[in-house]
Enzyme design. Structure first.
Site, PDB file in Angstrom:
ATOM      1  N   ASN A 151      13.166  22.889 -14.366  1.00  0.00           N
ATOM      2  CA  ASN A 151      11.862  22.919 -14.991  1.00  0.00           C
ATOM      3  C   ASN A 151      11.215  21.537 -15.064  1.00  0.00           C
ATOM      4  OD1 ASN A 151       9.745  24.175 -16.501  1.00  0.00           O
ATOM      5  ND2 ASN A 151      10.537  23.019 -18.232  1.00  0.00           N
TER       6      ASN A 151
ATOM      7  N   TYR B  82      21.724  22.175 -26.524  1.00  0.00           N
ATOM      8  CA  TYR B  82      21.598  23.268 -25.551  1.00  0.00           C
ATOM      9  C   TYR B  82      22.086  24.565 -26.185  1.00  0.00           C
ATOM     10  CZ  TYR B  82      20.875  19.490 -22.267  1.00  0.00           C
ATOM     11  OH  TYR B  82      20.373  18.386 -21.635  1.00  0.00           O
TER      12      TYR B  82
ATOM     13  N   GLU C  48      10.366   8.689 -30.996  1.00  0.00           N
ATOM     14  CA  GLU C  48      10.057   9.820 -31.881  1.00  0.00           C
ATOM     15  C   GLU C  48      10.850   9.762 -33.180  1.00  0.00           C
ATOM     16  OE1 GLU C  48      10.311  13.460 -29.839  1.00  0.00           O
ATOM     17  OE2 GLU C  48       8.759  12.945 -28.399  1.00  0.00           O
TER      18      GLU C  48
ATOM     19  N   CYS D 177      11.559  18.660 -22.623  1.00  0.00           N
ATOM     20  CA  CYS D 177      12.995  18.851 -22.398  1.00  0.00           C
ATOM     21  C   CYS D 177      13.799  17.627 -22.852  1.00  0.00           C
ATOM     22  CB  CYS D 177      13.255  19.168 -20.931  1.00  0.00           C
ATOM     23  SG  CYS D 177      12.101  18.416 -19.805  1.00  0.00           S
ATOM     24  N   HIS D 178      13.116  16.520 -23.148  1.00  0.00           N
ATOM     25  CA  HIS D 178      13.841  15.333 -23.603  1.00  0.00           C
ATOM     26  C   HIS D 178      14.328  15.534 -25.038  1.00  0.00           C
ATOM     27  CE1 HIS D 178       9.749  14.603 -25.154  1.00  0.00           C
ATOM     28  NE2 HIS D 178      10.383  14.003 -26.132  1.00  0.00           N
TER      29      HIS D 178
END
Length: 84
Positions: A46, A23, A79, A53-54
């Site tokens: 959002n 963040y 990922e 956002c992950h």
DNA sequence: CAGCTGACTGTAC
DNA sequence: TGTACAGCCAGCT
């Protein structure tokens, strides 16, 4: 006038697959080094699927996820994020 | 316009 | 090593 929120969305959307950003890093990239809290508040509101956002995690913890923290962990692992 | 809230961060015990 | 506290900012009501 792009608000901090809009810039944060762009920054998060620009995070490459397999990589995550804290963040604080996102806030810094958005032009506000100490606005990490604001970033979290924005992400929470959002629900845009275009915003990965992950890929935004905390500096000392995974942070949170508006669609279920479990899904976040799963996606990060898929990922290639080894920080889980 | 003013106050509250929040998916943070770093330091201290 | 783990938990607790205080400081920080922008968005939303």
């Amino acid at each position: 006038m792009r608000t901090f929120k809009d810039r944060v969305r762009e920054v998060v959307a620009a995070i490459p697959r397999g990589q995550v950003m804290t963040y604080g890093e996102v806030a810094r990239r958005a032009g506000h080094p100490n606005a990490a809290r604001a970033v979290g508040a924005i992400m929470k509101s959002n629900f845009d699927p275009a915003i990965p956002c992950h890929r935004v995690v905390g500096a000392t913890s995974l942070g949170g996820y508006n669609r279920g923290l479990d899904l976040k962990r799963k996606r990060l692992q898929e990922e290639g994020y080894a920080g889980v």
